[in-house]
Design a protein around this motif. Structure first.
Motif, PDB file in Angstrom:
ATOM      1  N   GLY A  47      -5.073 -26.275  13.712  1.00  0.00           N
ATOM      2  CA  GLY A  47      -3.878 -26.747  13.034  1.00  0.00           C
ATOM      3  C   GLY A  47      -3.533 -25.894  11.836  1.00  0.00           C
ATOM      4  O   GLY A  47      -4.395 -25.250  11.231  1.00  0.00           O
ATOM      5  N   PHE A  48      -2.245 -25.871  11.480  1.00  0.00           N
ATOM      6  CA  PHE A  48      -1.781 -25.020  10.390  1.00  0.00           C
ATOM      7  C   PHE A  48      -2.505 -25.281   9.076  1.00  0.00           C
ATOM      8  O   PHE A  48      -2.962 -24.334   8.423  1.00  0.00           O
ATOM      9  CB  PHE A  48      -0.268 -25.187  10.205  1.00  0.00           C
ATOM     10  CG  PHE A  48       0.317 -24.292   9.152  1.00  0.00           C
ATOM     11  CD1 PHE A  48       0.677 -22.991   9.461  1.00  0.00           C
ATOM     12  CD2 PHE A  48       0.496 -24.744   7.853  1.00  0.00           C
ATOM     13  CE1 PHE A  48       1.199 -22.146   8.484  1.00  0.00           C
ATOM     14  CE2 PHE A  48       1.025 -23.919   6.883  1.00  0.00           C
ATOM     15  CZ  PHE A  48       1.383 -22.604   7.191  1.00  0.00           C
ATOM     16  N   PRO A  49      -2.651 -26.544   8.628  1.00  0.00           N
ATOM     17  CA  PRO A  49      -3.307 -26.767   7.325  1.00  0.00           C
ATOM     18  C   PRO A  49      -4.766 -26.308   7.302  1.00  0.00           C
ATOM     19  O   PRO A  49      -5.283 -25.940   6.240  1.00  0.00           O
ATOM     20  CB  PRO A  49      -3.206 -28.286   7.134  1.00  0.00           C
ATOM     21  CG  PRO A  49      -2.090 -28.717   8.013  1.00  0.00           C
ATOM     22  CD  PRO A  49      -2.153 -27.809   9.199  1.00  0.00           C
ATOM     23  N   VAL A 132       4.636 -30.262  15.582  1.00  0.00           N
ATOM     24  CA  VAL A 132       4.138 -31.532  15.047  1.00  0.00           C
ATOM     25  C   VAL A 132       3.825 -31.415  13.560  1.00  0.00           C
ATOM     26  O   VAL A 132       4.030 -32.360  12.789  1.00  0.00           O
ATOM     27  CB  VAL A 132       2.895 -31.981  15.836  1.00  0.00           C
ATOM     28  CG1 VAL A 132       2.288 -33.239  15.222  1.00  0.00           C
ATOM     29  CG2 VAL A 132       3.242 -32.224  17.296  1.00  0.00           C
ATOM     30  N   GLU A 133       3.361 -30.244  13.134  1.00  0.00           N
ATOM     31  CA  GLU A 133       2.896 -30.056  11.755  1.00  0.00           C
ATOM     32  C   GLU A 133       3.934 -29.377  10.875  1.00  0.00           C
ATOM     33  O   GLU A 133       3.612 -28.885   9.789  1.00  0.00           O
ATOM     34  CB  GLU A 133       1.603 -29.237  11.763  1.00  0.00           C
ATOM     35  CG  GLU A 133       0.458 -29.938  12.480  1.00  0.00           C
ATOM     36  CD  GLU A 133      -0.792 -29.078  12.595  1.00  0.00           C
ATOM     37  OE1 GLU A 133      -0.702 -27.849  12.375  1.00  0.00           O
ATOM     38  OE2 GLU A 133      -1.853 -29.635  12.907  1.00  0.00           O
ATOM     39  N   ARG A 134       5.196 -29.394  11.269  1.00  0.00           N
ATOM     40  CA  ARG A 134       6.238 -28.681  10.541  1.00  0.00           C
ATOM     41  C   ARG A 134       6.358 -29.154   9.093  1.00  0.00           C
ATOM     42  O   ARG A 134       6.775 -28.393   8.215  1.00  0.00           O
ATOM     43  CB  ARG A 134       7.573 -28.791  11.260  1.00  0.00           C
ATOM     44  CG  ARG A 134       8.055 -30.181  11.514  1.00  0.00           C
ATOM     45  CD  ARG A 134       9.244 -30.241  12.475  1.00  0.00           C
ATOM     46  NE  ARG A 134      10.443 -29.649  11.914  1.00  0.00           N
ATOM     47  CZ  ARG A 134      10.997 -28.540  12.358  1.00  0.00           C
ATOM     48  NH1 ARG A 134      10.477 -27.892  13.373  1.00  0.00           N
ATOM     49  NH2 ARG A 134      12.090 -28.052  11.786  1.00  0.00           N
ATOM     50  N   ALA A 135       5.998 -30.399   8.798  1.00  0.00           N
ATOM     51  CA  ALA A 135       6.077 -30.907   7.425  1.00  0.00           C
ATOM     52  C   ALA A 135       5.114 -30.179   6.492  1.00  0.00           C
ATOM     53  O   ALA A 135       5.315 -30.166   5.272  1.00  0.00           O
ATOM     54  CB  ALA A 135       5.779 -32.405   7.405  1.00  0.00           C
ATOM     55  N   ALA A 140      11.411 -22.486   7.399  1.00  0.00           N
ATOM     56  CA  ALA A 140      12.440 -23.141   8.203  1.00  0.00           C
ATOM     57  C   ALA A 140      12.197 -22.858   9.685  1.00  0.00           C
ATOM     58  O   ALA A 140      12.764 -21.928  10.267  1.00  0.00           O
ATOM     59  CB  ALA A 140      13.819 -22.661   7.786  1.00  0.00           C
ATOM     60  N   LEU A 141      11.350 -23.661  10.290  1.00  0.00           N
ATOM     61  CA  LEU A 141      11.100 -23.531  11.718  1.00  0.00           C
ATOM     62  C   LEU A 141      12.295 -24.056  12.514  1.00  0.00           C
ATOM     63  O   LEU A 141      13.028 -24.922  12.047  1.00  0.00           O
ATOM     64  CB  LEU A 141       9.848 -24.312  12.114  1.00  0.00           C
ATOM     65  CG  LEU A 141       8.519 -23.547  12.079  1.00  0.00           C
ATOM     66  CD1 LEU A 141       8.174 -23.129  10.659  1.00  0.00           C
ATOM     67  CD2 LEU A 141       7.395 -24.390  12.672  1.00  0.00           C
ATOM     68  N   PRO A 142      12.499 -23.534  13.724  1.00  0.00           N
ATOM     69  CA  PRO A 142      13.598 -24.049  14.556  1.00  0.00           C
ATOM     70  C   PRO A 142      13.436 -25.554  14.801  1.00  0.00           C
ATOM     71  O   PRO A 142      12.317 -26.068  14.844  1.00  0.00           O
ATOM     72  CB  PRO A 142      13.445 -23.257  15.864  1.00  0.00           C
ATOM     73  CG  PRO A 142      12.696 -22.022  15.477  1.00  0.00           C
ATOM     74  CD  PRO A 142      11.775 -22.427  14.366  1.00  0.00           C
ATOM     75  N   THR A 143      14.540 -26.237  14.956  1.00  0.00           N
ATOM     76  CA  THR A 143      14.500 -27.666  15.236  1.00  0.00           C
ATOM     77  C   THR A 143      13.917 -27.888  16.628  1.00  0.00           C
ATOM     78  O   THR A 143      14.422 -27.320  17.603  1.00  0.00           O
ATOM     79  CB  THR A 143      15.903 -28.284  15.168  1.00  0.00           C
ATOM     80  OG1 THR A 143      16.442 -28.036  13.869  1.00  0.00           O
ATOM     81  CG2 THR A 143      15.855 -29.791  15.416  1.00  0.00           C
ATOM     82  N   PRO A 144      12.878 -28.689  16.746  1.00  0.00           N
ATOM     83  CA  PRO A 144      12.234 -28.846  18.055  1.00  0.00           C
ATOM     84  C   PRO A 144      12.998 -29.778  18.979  1.00  0.00           C
ATOM     85  O   PRO A 144      13.816 -30.599  18.533  1.00  0.00           O
ATOM     86  CB  PRO A 144      10.868 -29.439  17.689  1.00  0.00           C
ATOM     87  CG  PRO A 144      11.125 -30.203  16.426  1.00  0.00           C
ATOM     88  CD  PRO A 144      12.165 -29.410  15.680  1.00  0.00           C
ATOM     89  N   TYR A 145      12.729 -29.637  20.273  1.00  0.00           N
ATOM     90  CA  TYR A 145      13.148 -30.561  21.334  1.00  0.00           C
ATOM     91  C   TYR A 145      14.631 -30.504  21.702  1.00  0.00           C
ATOM     92  O   TYR A 145      14.979 -30.851  22.834  1.00  0.00           O
ATOM     93  CB  TYR A 145      12.784 -32.010  20.981  1.00  0.00           C
ATOM     94  CG  TYR A 145      11.380 -32.183  20.469  1.00  0.00           C
ATOM     95  CD1 TYR A 145      10.289 -31.758  21.232  1.00  0.00           C
ATOM     96  CD2 TYR A 145      11.129 -32.745  19.221  1.00  0.00           C
ATOM     97  CE1 TYR A 145       8.984 -31.900  20.766  1.00  0.00           C
ATOM     98  CE2 TYR A 145       9.833 -32.895  18.750  1.00  0.00           C
ATOM     99  CZ  TYR A 145       8.770 -32.474  19.520  1.00  0.00           C
ATOM    100  OH  TYR A 145       7.478 -32.606  19.053  1.00  0.00           O
ATOM    101  N   THR A 146      15.514 -30.131  20.791  1.00  0.00           N
ATOM    102  CA  THR A 146      16.952 -30.231  21.070  1.00  0.00           C
ATOM    103  C   THR A 146      17.382 -29.282  22.186  1.00  0.00           C
ATOM    104  O   THR A 146      18.144 -29.689  23.083  1.00  0.00           O
ATOM    105  CB  THR A 146      17.766 -29.941  19.800  1.00  0.00           C
ATOM    106  OG1 THR A 146      17.378 -28.667  19.262  1.00  0.00           O
ATOM    107  CG2 THR A 146      17.521 -31.011  18.739  1.00  0.00           C
ATOM    108  N   ALA A 147      16.947 -28.042  22.139  1.00  0.00           N
ATOM    109  CA  ALA A 147      17.345 -27.080  23.170  1.00  0.00           C
ATOM    110  C   ALA A 147      16.792 -27.483  24.531  1.00  0.00           C
ATOM    111  O   ALA A 147      17.478 -27.350  25.558  1.00  0.00           O
ATOM    112  CB  ALA A 147      16.877 -25.677  22.797  1.00  0.00           C
ATOM    113  N   PHE A 148      15.569 -27.975  24.543  1.00  0.00           N
ATOM    114  CA  PHE A 148      14.943 -28.417  25.791  1.00  0.00           C
ATOM    115  C   PHE A 148      15.736 -29.576  26.383  1.00  0.00           C
ATOM    116  O   PHE A 148      16.025 -29.608  27.584  1.00  0.00           O
ATOM    117  CB  PHE A 148      13.496 -28.827  25.519  1.00  0.00           C
ATOM    118  CG  PHE A 148      12.632 -28.920  26.740  1.00  0.00           C
ATOM    119  CD1 PHE A 148      12.019 -27.792  27.252  1.00  0.00           C
ATOM    120  CD2 PHE A 148      12.422 -30.133  27.372  1.00  0.00           C
ATOM    121  CE1 PHE A 148      11.207 -27.868  28.385  1.00  0.00           C
ATOM    122  CE2 PHE A 148      11.619 -30.223  28.497  1.00  0.00           C
ATOM    123  CZ  PHE A 148      11.009 -29.087  29.008  1.00  0.00           C
ATOM    124  N   THR A 149      16.119 -30.526  25.543  1.00  0.00           N
ATOM    125  CA  THR A 149      16.901 -31.675  25.997  1.00  0.00           C
ATOM    126  C   THR A 149      18.255 -31.231  26.537  1.00  0.00           C
ATOM    127  O   THR A 149      18.706 -31.699  27.597  1.00  0.00           O
ATOM    128  CB  THR A 149      17.115 -32.675  24.852  1.00  0.00           C
ATOM    129  OG1 THR A 149      15.854 -33.052  24.297  1.00  0.00           O
ATOM    130  CG2 THR A 149      17.833 -33.915  25.334  1.00  0.00           C
TER     131      THR A 149
END
Length: 215
Positions: A47-49, A132-135, A140-149
């Motif tokens: 994980g990132f942290p 999941v760990e973007r917080a 500024a990571l890309p917004t997840p899930y929207t393109a897939f949807t």
């Protein structure tokens, strides 16, 4: 002055100097690839942290200075991996559509191949965890899930227009449901079984939603 009738032989492209050392640009690209692969493994597993630049350097068998030469900080590595994650997903989706005979078959192929990628590909696993760990990531990571949807919805709309879905089925609702089901299943599979059973879980979802006659 006589001319040589033989055709000129093109000079081979040089990839190394006289000592056999690769040119700097190619060596830099290889180094960057090794660092990204090491970061993917570290982020996917810890994980990132929980990852430090030293962790990534040691996995790549390099120094911290080599990491900082290519990436300003850990966030820069996360951004590069996130971009590659979405690029790989886009390529996977594009290939699946080209290999499919119908829109409904394309949705099935996309979800099954993506499940396999989540199970086997460290870069995909790292990208999923970074979502999941973007917080915790100061970038500024890309917004997840929207393109897939959106992609699933567009293909399901084609399937609906060609009579492959029930007339009462709403492609937009089904697209959201399939996206939620897929990413929920991959998270559960990751926590419980390190994603080893993810393809089976996705097949269950597909049989229940798109191919109920096969259940």
């Amino acid at each position: 002055m006589p001319t040589d009738p033989r055709p000129a032989t093109p000079r081979p492209t040089r990839t190394a100097n006289a000592k056999g050392q690769a040119f700097k640009q190619e060596r830099a690209l290889r180094t960057r690839r090794l660092l990204l692969d090491a970061a993917a493994e570290a982020f996917a597993d810890k994980g990132f942290p929980g990852v430090t630049i030293l962790d990534i350097a040691e996995l790549a068998d390099m120094t911290k200075g080599a990491v900082y030469f290519h990436f300003a900080n850990k966030e820069a590595l996360a951004l590069a991996l996130a971009d590659e994650f979405y690029e790989r997903l886009a390529h996977l989706i594009d290939t699946a559509q080209k290999d499919s005979s119908t829109p409904l078959n394309a949705v099935t192929t996309i979800l099954t191949r993506t499940a396999t990628a989540f199970r086997d590909d460290k870069t995909i696993q790292a990208g999923a965890r970074l979502q999941v760990e973007r917080a915790y990531i100061d970038a500024a990571l890309p917004t997840p899930y929207t393109a897939f949807t959106t992609t699933l919805t567009d293909i399901l709309t084609q399937a609906h227009q060609t009579g492959q879905l029930r007339p009462t089925c709403d492609p937009h609702t089904l697209g959201r449901v399939l996206t939620s089901a897929f990413f929920g299943a991959q998270h559960i599979s990751w926590i419980l079984n390190n994603r080893t059973d993810l393809p089976e879980r996705i097949n269950d979802i597909l049989r229940t939603t798109l191919h109920p006659n096969q259940t």
